[in-house]
Design a protein around this motif. Sequence first.
Motif, short mmCIF file in Angstrom:
data_model
loop_
_atom_site.label_atom_id
_atom_site.label_comp_id
_atom_site.label_asym_id
_atom_site.label_seq_id
_atom_site.Cartn_x
_atom_site.Cartn_y
_atom_site.Cartn_z
N MET A 1 -1.23 -17.01 -4.84
CA MET A 1 -1.79 -16.62 -3.56
C MET A 1 -1.37 -15.19 -3.20
O MET A 1 -2.19 -14.40 -2.72
CB MET A 1 -1.28 -17.58 -2.48
N THR A 2 -0.09 -14.88 -3.46
CA THR A 2 0.38 -13.52 -3.14
C THR A 2 -0.37 -12.50 -3.98
O THR A 2 -0.68 -11.40 -3.50
CB THR A 2 1.89 -13.43 -3.39
N ARG A 3 -0.71 -12.87 -5.20
CA ARG A 3 -1.46 -11.95 -6.06
C ARG A 3 -2.83 -11.66 -5.46
O ARG A 3 -3.28 -10.52 -5.41
CB ARG A 3 -1.65 -12.60 -7.43
N ALA A 4 -3.48 -12.73 -4.97
CA ALA A 4 -4.81 -12.56 -4.35
C ALA A 4 -4.69 -11.68 -3.12
O ALA A 4 -5.53 -10.79 -2.87
CB ALA A 4 -5.37 -13.92 -3.97
N LEU A 5 -3.62 -11.90 -2.37
CA LEU A 5 -3.38 -11.11 -1.16
C LEU A 5 -3.18 -9.63 -1.50
O LEU A 5 -3.78 -8.74 -0.88
CB LEU A 5 -2.12 -11.68 -0.49
N ALA A 6 -2.36 -9.37 -2.51
CA ALA A 6 -2.08 -7.99 -2.92
C ALA A 6 -3.35 -7.33 -3.44
O ALA A 6 -3.65 -6.17 -3.11
CB ALA A 6 -1.00 -7.98 -4.01
N GLN A 7 -4.11 -8.10 -4.20
CA GLN A 7 -5.34 -7.55 -4.78
C GLN A 7 -6.34 -7.17 -3.67
O GLN A 7 -6.94 -6.10 -3.68
CB GLN A 7 -5.96 -8.60 -5.72
N GLN A 8 -6.46 -8.09 -2.70
CA GLN A 8 -7.43 -7.84 -1.62
C GLN A 8 -7.01 -6.62 -0.80
O GLN A 8 -7.84 -5.79 -0.41
CB GLN A 8 -7.52 -9.10 -0.75
N THR A 9 -5.70 -6.49 -0.54
CA THR A 9 -5.21 -5.34 0.25
C THR A 9 -5.44 -4.04 -0.54
O THR A 9 -5.88 -3.03 0.01
CB THR A 9 -3.71 -5.52 0.55
N ILE A 154 2.27 -14.81 6.35
CA ILE A 154 1.77 -13.78 5.44
C ILE A 154 2.03 -12.45 6.11
O ILE A 154 1.88 -12.33 7.33
CB ILE A 154 0.25 -13.94 5.23
N PHE A 155 2.47 -11.47 5.37
CA PHE A 155 2.61 -10.15 5.99
C PHE A 155 2.51 -9.04 4.96
O PHE A 155 2.68 -9.26 3.76
CB PHE A 155 3.91 -10.03 6.80
N LEU A 156 2.18 -7.87 5.51
CA LEU A 156 2.14 -6.66 4.70
C LEU A 156 3.22 -5.73 5.23
O LEU A 156 3.37 -5.57 6.45
CB LEU A 156 0.78 -5.97 4.82
N HIS A 213 4.40 -5.86 -4.81
CA HIS A 213 4.05 -4.49 -4.42
C HIS A 213 2.65 -4.21 -4.92
O HIS A 213 2.30 -4.58 -6.04
CB HIS A 213 5.06 -3.50 -5.05
N LEU A 214 1.81 -3.56 -4.07
CA LEU A 214 0.43 -3.26 -4.48
C LEU A 214 0.44 -2.36 -5.70
O LEU A 214 1.35 -1.53 -5.87
CB LEU A 214 -0.33 -2.57 -3.34
N ALA A 215 -0.60 -2.51 -6.53
CA ALA A 215 -0.64 -1.76 -7.79
C ALA A 215 -0.76 -0.26 -7.55
O ALA A 215 -0.15 0.55 -8.27
CB ALA A 215 -1.81 -2.25 -8.63
N HIS A 216 -1.51 0.17 -6.51
CA HIS A 216 -1.80 1.60 -6.36
C HIS A 216 -1.30 2.22 -5.07
O HIS A 216 -1.36 3.44 -4.93
CB HIS A 216 -3.32 1.83 -6.45
N TYR A 217 -0.83 1.42 -4.14
CA TYR A 217 -0.46 1.99 -2.83
C TYR A 217 0.91 1.48 -2.41
O TYR A 217 1.34 0.40 -2.83
CB TYR A 217 -1.52 1.61 -1.79
N PRO A 218 1.60 2.24 -1.54
CA PRO A 218 2.97 1.88 -1.13
C PRO A 218 2.99 0.78 -0.07
O PRO A 218 3.41 1.00 1.07
CB PRO A 218 3.53 3.21 -0.60
N VAL A 219 2.51 -0.35 -0.44
CA VAL A 219 2.45 -1.51 0.47
C VAL A 219 2.94 -2.75 -0.29
O VAL A 219 2.67 -2.88 -1.48
CB VAL A 219 1.01 -1.74 0.99
N ILE A 220 3.67 -3.59 0.44
CA ILE A 220 4.16 -4.84 -0.17
C ILE A 220 3.45 -6.01 0.53
O ILE A 220 3.44 -6.07 1.76
CB ILE A 220 5.69 -4.98 0.01
N ALA A 221 2.85 -6.91 -0.27
CA ALA A 221 2.19 -8.10 0.28
C ALA A 221 3.12 -9.29 0.04
O ALA A 221 3.71 -9.41 -1.03
CB ALA A 221 0.86 -8.33 -0.41
N ALA A 222 3.26 -10.11 1.08
CA ALA A 222 4.15 -11.28 0.91
C ALA A 222 3.51 -12.48 1.57
O ALA A 222 2.80 -12.37 2.58
CB ALA A 222 5.51 -10.99 1.53
N SER A 223 3.78 -13.66 1.00
CA SER A 223 3.33 -14.91 1.64
C SER A 223 4.43 -15.95 1.44
O SER A 223 5.27 -15.83 0.53
CB SER A 223 2.03 -15.40 1.00
#
Length: 457
Positions: A1-9, A154-156, A213-223
């Motif tokens: 789920m976190t992967r989907a979240l990171a991908q979508q962000t 869930i948070f970014l 951590h997002l692949a291309h941007y300085p954002v962390i997705a967590a669930s």
Amino acid sequence: MTRALAQQTDDTIRAAEVALVGVVQSLETEGVDATTLARVQTLLRLTVAKLPALDSVSFYDRKGHGIITSRTQITGSFSIPDRDYFKHHAGSQDRDMHIGSPVRSRTSGRWIMPVSRRVNQPNGFFAGVAVATIDLEYLQEFHNSFDLGRDGTIFLLSSRGKIIVRRPFSEAQINADASKGPVFQTYLNKGKEGSAVLTGYIDGIERMYSYQHLAHYPVIAASAVATMDVLADWRRETVRVLGAGAVLLAVLGLLGRKLIQLIGEREQAQRELRKAKTSLEKMNQSLERLTLLDSLTGLGNRRLFDTVLTEEFDRAKRTATFLALIMIDVDYFKRYNDLYGHPAGDACLQQLGETLMEAACRPGDVAVRYGGEEMAVLLPDTDVEGAVAMGERFRHAVLTRAIAHGGSPEDVVTVSIGAAACLPDQDDSSCKLLLQSADKALYAAKAGGRNQVCMAT
Ligand SMILES: Nc1nc2c(ncn2[C@@H]2O[C@H](COP(=O)(O)OP(=O)(O)OP(=O)(O)O)[C@@H](O)[C@H]2O)c(=O)[nH]1
């Protein structure tokens, strides 16, 4: 789920970046004359219409005043000189995309995350800032589509540990510093991707977190899912499985009981069948005996005599032993019947039968009613003297009975007896000859005056 979240962000921010690339390119190469601005504005509107994650894309001049925007309506101030991201670009030659902290949009009033790039004049001087704003409500809607149980979250986070958006949504949490929080600390310690059971610093709930951590941007997705929710699911499942198991056991128990009952019933039926068979066999034996007995005297009948005579003759032949036979006839029995009547005659025969059975005392002796008032006793392993002795014993026993007989010279019932014996393995003898000899001896006893035993010669 976190992967989907990171991908979508990641995809959402990329969409904003792509929109900015086109705007910056046009403004820097074509200038900011009215015609270009009009064309770019149309392009912005078309782009935003296709990208629902974007709230707007706008261009601000070097003083931070709004020049063009994808918006069709502007309600508040169209000016951003005080915004951090504007100051960042005004004071830096950096051409990279910048992700700013979430702010409430002055033009739409919505919470947005600004993604911006510096726009240069042809001489490299600062010409302004192009900004694409991501609608936080759009992100929330996506976050809310996940089933995380009652206390899931869930948070970014920005790469500096600031909250961008969090479910459950709270304005107060936007831009809050979570850099000391357990998730960010785990990220710092463990790297770009991981999971851990942690207690949230905002609400104190223990959860199973996973972050990326997002692949291309300085954002962390967590669930995260609350441990209690996971356990509640597990408990529900356990109760369901245990319930099903209990039902299964109960059914098996009932079937087992039924099976045991059926086995018991079958054994009972078999026992009764065996009992019935035994009593049937006994009845058959009794019937068999009855067919071999004389009903009046209880002695064996002629049928038994014929069978036993042959058997005993053969045995005597095999064992080289004597076989003796005595024939007994009641004296003046016609007169007895005539004097006392036929039923009295029957009773007399019965008494004689009893007397004979008492006298023929060896187990192998076979006493029969040969026919009418005539009886016979077959005496295995007995010579003629033994047969005479046996005859005498019976004759005396009859006399001792002293059955009154007015028609007899003795005044009591008497019997005449003929005795014969043979050695079947030596004599040229046969059953028939033995019978004839005994009969002849009986005739001699009659002729000799009755009430006597005669031996065959
Ligand atoms: N009551 C009765 N009489 C029988 C039975 N069987 C034969 N008798 C009778 O026995 C009698 C035999 O008579 P006989 O053969 O003339 O001989 P007996 O009168 O005994 O004279 P001896 O044998 O010469 O002494 C006949 O009257 C038969 O009817 C029977 O089962 N019951």
